[in-house]
Scaffold this active site. Sequence first.
Site, short mmCIF file in Angstrom:
data_model
loop_
_atom_site.label_atom_id
_atom_site.label_comp_id
_atom_site.label_asym_id
_atom_site.label_seq_id
_atom_site.Cartn_x
_atom_site.Cartn_y
_atom_site.Cartn_z
N ALA A 79 37.52 48.78 42.44
CA ALA A 79 37.40 49.74 43.54
C ALA A 79 38.70 50.52 43.65
O ALA A 79 39.72 50.14 43.08
CB ALA A 79 37.13 48.99 44.83
N GLY A 125 35.61 45.23 41.68
CA GLY A 125 34.32 45.85 42.00
C GLY A 125 33.47 46.07 40.76
O GLY A 125 32.23 46.05 40.83
N GLU A 128 31.81 42.87 40.19
CA GLU A 128 30.82 42.65 41.25
C GLU A 128 29.55 43.47 40.97
O GLU A 128 28.44 43.02 41.21
CB GLU A 128 31.41 43.02 42.62
CG GLU A 128 32.47 41.99 43.05
CD GLU A 128 33.11 42.35 44.38
OE1 GLU A 128 33.74 43.42 44.44
OE2 GLU A 128 32.98 41.59 45.34
N GLU A 150 41.25 40.46 43.00
CA GLU A 150 41.56 40.87 44.37
C GLU A 150 42.61 39.98 45.02
O GLU A 150 43.44 40.47 45.81
CB GLU A 150 40.30 40.86 45.24
CG GLU A 150 39.29 41.94 44.91
CD GLU A 150 38.36 41.60 43.76
OE1 GLU A 150 38.60 40.60 43.05
OE2 GLU A 150 37.38 42.34 43.55
#
Length: 735
Positions: A79, A125, A128, A150
């Site tokens: 992200a 992300g 994910e 993260e």
Amino acid sequence: MEHQQQGEHAADLLLPCLTLKEKDGVALITFDDKDAKVNTLNSKLTPQFEEVLEYVEKSSTIKALVLISGKKSCFIAGADIAELQAAKNEAEVKKLSQSGQEFFKRLSKLKQPVVAAINGSCLGGGLELALACDYRVATSAGNTVLGLPEVMLGLLPGAGGTQRLPALIGLEKALPMMLTGSNVKAEKAKRIGLVDYVVHPGGLQNKALEVAKALGEGKLKVNRKRKTTATSLLESVKAGKRFILQKALQQVESKTRGLYPAPKGIIEVLNYSVDHPDKGYLKESEVFAKLSQTPESKGLISLYFGQTDLKKNRYGSPEKPAEHLGVLGAGLMGAGIAMISLQKDFHVRLRDIGFDQIANGKKYIWSNLAKRVKRKSLSRFDAQKVMSRLFAQTDYKHFEECDIVIEAVFEDLDLKHRVLKEVEECSREDMIFASNTSALPISDIAKASKRPERVIGMHYFSPVHKMPLLEIIVTDQTTDDVAAAAVNVGIRQGKTVIVVGDGPGFYTTRILAPYMDEVAILAAEGVDFYTLDDAMMDFGYPVGPIALVDEVGIDVGYHVSESLGKAFGKRVSSGDLQILTELVAKGAKGRKSGKGFYLYQKQKKSVLDRFVGKKSSKKPINPEVIELINKMGKKTSKPIDLEDVQKRMYLRMINEAAYCLHDGILKRPLDGDIGAVFGLGFPPFHGGPFRFVDKVGAKKIVDDLKRYEDSLGERFSPAPNLVEMANSGARFYPE
Ligand code: NAI
């Protein structure tokens, strides 16, 4: 948006970052943000992806999907952290997390099966997103890595990762990935069930299309039944899950000393999800938002941006990037520098004075490569290819090929002068001479050179292959093109490169010296070594100062303290160096000699230890040191306050860092923060000494320094820039 109908079953959708091409019922969706080096899940890409999903949802011809990247070395890098930082408060961050979760839920609920075709980095992300797909094909390429990093930013996977990863591979395997942020390569990902198929990079698209077609037609059924093991049985019941999480929490507490909230947050979410499986996603977004507001996360994110900034060469591209490196000295540092360079495709001539020394250097390099071969992170063939670029020699034959020569001979100015003259005799005029000295001013070394403008400092840290920092030192004479070439080498070696000005100890060694000086003074006052080490580890250093001197070498520490003491006086070195001299005379030079402040012989287990399986994690103290301290120490009769002990040590490092900025050794606080964290282990969650001052406030730091100045003397006199900032309320970084 453009739609191009190509016959009954074919349609193309062309968006700036995404394309969809349909053939035989399979839609191939390619991510490719042409304006960026990597694909990130940001406010530019996500709405386009939503448009694609809408298109797919409405399609009656698309029976399956493949998601692939148009980038060579990246699927999706994660992200956009800058967008996360722009969120104003916890509530906004929670919304961001929830919209990510919703989006991936929509992807996972598509009636068509989705295959993620992964080549290059698939992180945060990006992973994910891949987890929300039905099937994952990954390439065997060396740069294909999957991970949830993260936690390294003080966060947790906030778009469903805490829920989907354990569901797919089990808690036992998911926990280390989430708690340490470690990556896995394709083969390992296949073994743990994270990917379903591993393929050669050239065959990725075809394989993914083939699998998607078979899934779409119902000819392939995914069977993810895991092998039954003791752990999987444990994980199958709630109490077992709670037990695993409790053990993980204990480990986290002991490793992080409770200083990092993110791993605890991850476990909190997982624990909650055991009892409330339907509310796991909500909890994930709540804890994600909470973590995003912690000072720890802000400190870590500032370092991340700093590192990203340093990936650019601020001197621009060099006229002639170096390909051939010469390294003088095949000892600990020389062999390490040679090894990391060889692994990044440089050709290296490694020169030492005798055959034994070069044989040891070669052995060091080969044994490290062999470890990688054993861990399967390098093939034997590639390891041999790396070695084939190495020429180890006792003379200077063919040194005219070298674009840059890095010296790592003993720390002795006369010797450094001698090798500099020797190498200039047999090299090209445009050769760059770099010194890996720990503390000698580069301009002093350059005095022996015919071309001082081509002399520079390249200060690596030990062990070279593990320590991320390279400190480059430019003198008043070093040309910008020479600096550009040295920075270019460092970046290609995979280092985080800071550039600092010249002077005794430059930046990192100069701020380390007063810290170590205070350690020696406290030890002489009678504070025991374990207390000193614990105090700094409680502040957040990965190792305590006593263990660090033993790592660096007491002889090295002595030389540095002596020479910096001469240059800066009591402010940097005021303690008694006699203990260090006597220890070196007794052969106690630190870990490398088996004894220093601590003893490094293998500990024998007592019968009782064996019986209860207990092993002390503390190294025994070298009795010779106790004897010396008792003989020379000036034990204080006052009780010792632990907070004082901690502050005295870190304040001296921080104060000297401020002096370095004041004296122009540092051009900006960012280099100082990155240098202290990645070279010396300054606690990363504090963001570095300058961020720490901003966090605590210059006034508080100066008040503390003045208090110690009054009671303990001039070594605590605050740096003039700190005093100025305390008066004006200014900061090193804008708010
Ligand atoms: P070392 O003692 O392991 O290796 C030095 C090597 O230089 C030896 O193999 C020696 O035979 C060789 N040598 C001596 N004269 C030579 C000559 N004329 N030509 C070629 N080779 C010659 O020392 P280490 O630890 O590798 O340190 C080397 C340099 O790196 C020193 O300046 C040191 O201050 C600096 N340094 C050391 C760090 C550490 O943690 N050990 C960290 C950063 C810098």
